[in-house]
Write a protein that holds these residues in place. Structure first.
Motif, short mmCIF file in Angstrom:
data_model
loop_
_atom_site.label_atom_id
_atom_site.label_comp_id
_atom_site.label_asym_id
_atom_site.label_seq_id
_atom_site.Cartn_x
_atom_site.Cartn_y
_atom_site.Cartn_z
N UNK A 172 0.87 -1.35 0.15
CA UNK A 172 0.06 0.00 0.12
C UNK A 172 0.78 1.24 -0.09
N UNK A 173 2.07 1.10 0.54
CA UNK A 173 2.78 2.38 0.62
C UNK A 173 3.31 3.04 -0.74
N UNK A 174 3.72 2.06 -1.67
CA UNK A 174 4.16 2.86 -2.70
C UNK A 174 2.96 3.22 -3.51
N UNK A 175 1.87 2.52 -3.68
CA UNK A 175 0.40 2.69 -4.28
C UNK A 175 -0.15 4.04 -3.70
N UNK A 176 -0.12 4.21 -2.58
CA UNK A 176 -0.98 5.72 -2.01
C UNK A 176 0.34 6.81 -1.80
N UNK A 177 1.63 6.49 -2.30
CA UNK A 177 2.56 7.55 -2.43
C UNK A 177 3.05 7.83 -3.96
N UNK A 178 3.67 6.91 -4.51
CA UNK A 178 4.18 7.31 -5.93
C UNK A 178 2.88 7.23 -6.70
N UNK A 179 2.12 6.17 -6.82
CA UNK A 179 1.24 6.21 -7.78
C UNK A 179 0.12 7.19 -7.53
N UNK A 180 -0.19 7.25 -6.34
CA UNK A 180 -1.31 8.51 -6.16
C UNK A 180 -0.78 9.76 -6.67
N UNK A 181 0.41 9.99 -6.49
CA UNK A 181 0.92 11.58 -6.81
C UNK A 181 0.66 11.69 -8.51
N UNK A 182 1.12 10.64 -8.93
CA UNK A 182 1.37 10.64 -10.50
C UNK A 182 -0.06 10.60 -10.96
N UNK A 183 -1.05 9.91 -10.44
CA UNK A 183 -2.40 9.86 -10.74
C UNK A 183 -3.08 11.29 -10.61
N UNK A 184 -3.02 11.94 -9.42
CA UNK A 184 -3.49 13.11 -9.29
C UNK A 184 -3.13 14.32 -10.13
N UNK A 185 -1.57 14.23 -10.36
CA UNK A 185 -0.95 15.12 -11.71
C UNK A 185 -1.55 15.12 -12.67
N UNK A 186 -2.62 13.91 -13.09
CA UNK A 186 -3.22 13.93 -14.49
C UNK A 186 -4.46 14.59 -14.55
N UNK A 187 -5.04 15.24 -13.12
CA UNK A 187 -6.08 15.55 -13.07
C UNK A 187 -7.38 14.80 -13.57
#
Length: 261
Positions: free
Chosen positions: A56-71
């Motif tokens: 979960x750590x990398x999912x809600x860290x790296x992946x989440x930030x990249x996803x939010x950046x796509x708006x």
């Protein structure tokens, strides 16, 4: 109707178990994107950042930030399945990380599709521990969802862990840990119904559900050799099935509703 959708997670969201003829994996998130595109009056764009084996750590860290950046207009979040398979895990920590991730996406103006994974405990060796931890996590997440949705409607929760029919062996791949094509289609159906989007009849969800259940079957010695021992080996050596892998669809991409990947 959502016209941009990003999925983050682990093997469940990547689509492991739903293998296409050319060897690529598809999965429920891809099917949801196709369902959205089929129902939309304008093009739908989709990205899938999920990578098998991720905790979960990398999912809600790296992946989440990249996803939010796509708006995106819609973001699906699932994780924690690999965490609860470990000998030591804090269910409270998983629930809190999930809640913070949802809050971060909602604050960014994104509608969150929060979903639990299917329950594999009937078919797995050591399934009782998975069931216990999964139940504990489900209680925490459901309480969080009730609290959030009481204040706003920015979260849609799809409780696949509570889908009793999905526990039957007919929905699981040979490793008993990942859903097969029927299982992924059923999860995609659960999601589209929650979003009030029509479910394509070509997925045969109702037809498969009407078939007699397979029930529980004890795993063979070959199963332990092919799946359990390699899994233990990775745990002992600190390796992951996702080592060296990248997201299969890292950028928002237009989806053709007539092509199922």
């Amino acid at each position: 109707m959502y016209t941009s959708y990003v999925a983050i997670g682990d093997s469940f969201t990547e689509g492991v178990g739903d293998v296409l003829p050319d060897g690529r994996v598809r999965g429920w998130a891809d099917l949801v994107a196709v369902g959205l595109a089929a129902a939309a009056e304008e093009p739908v764009r989709y990205a899938n950042l999920a990578i098998r084996g991720r905790k979960l750590g990398p999912i809600v860290g790296e992946q989440l930030d990249a996803a939010i950046a796509m708006s995106p207009q819609l973001l699906s979040i699932n994780g924690g399945g690999n965490d609860i398979m470990r000998p030591r895990v804090s269910v409270d920590d998983i629930a809190e990380k999930t809640a913070r991730a949802v809050g971060k996406a909602v604050d960014a103006g994104i509608h969150v599709l929060l979903l639990s994974g299917a329950n594999p405990s009937d078919n797995l060796p050591g399934g009782r521990a998975v069931q216990r931890r999964g139940d504990e996590l489900a209680v925490r997440v459901r309480a969080f969802v009730r609290e959030v949705t009481a204040a706003e409607s920015a979260v849609t929760f799809v409780d696949n862990f509570a889908d009793a029919g999905l526990r039957d062996l007919r929905y699981w791949s040979l490793d008993r840990l990942h859903l097969n094509s029927f299982g992924h289609a059923r999860v995609a159906s659960n999601v589209l119904m929650a979003l009030d989007v029509p479910v394509p009849g070509a997925w045969r969800v109702d037809e498969v559900a009407a078939e007699p259940p397979l029930g529980r079957r004890a795993p063979s010695l070959a199963y332990y050799r092919e799946y359990v021992l390699p899994w233990i080996g990775r745990r002992l050596t600190g390796r992951s099935s996702g080592d060296g892998r990248s997201a299969k669809l890292p950028e928002l991409t237009p989806i053709d509703p007539d092509i199922v990947f």
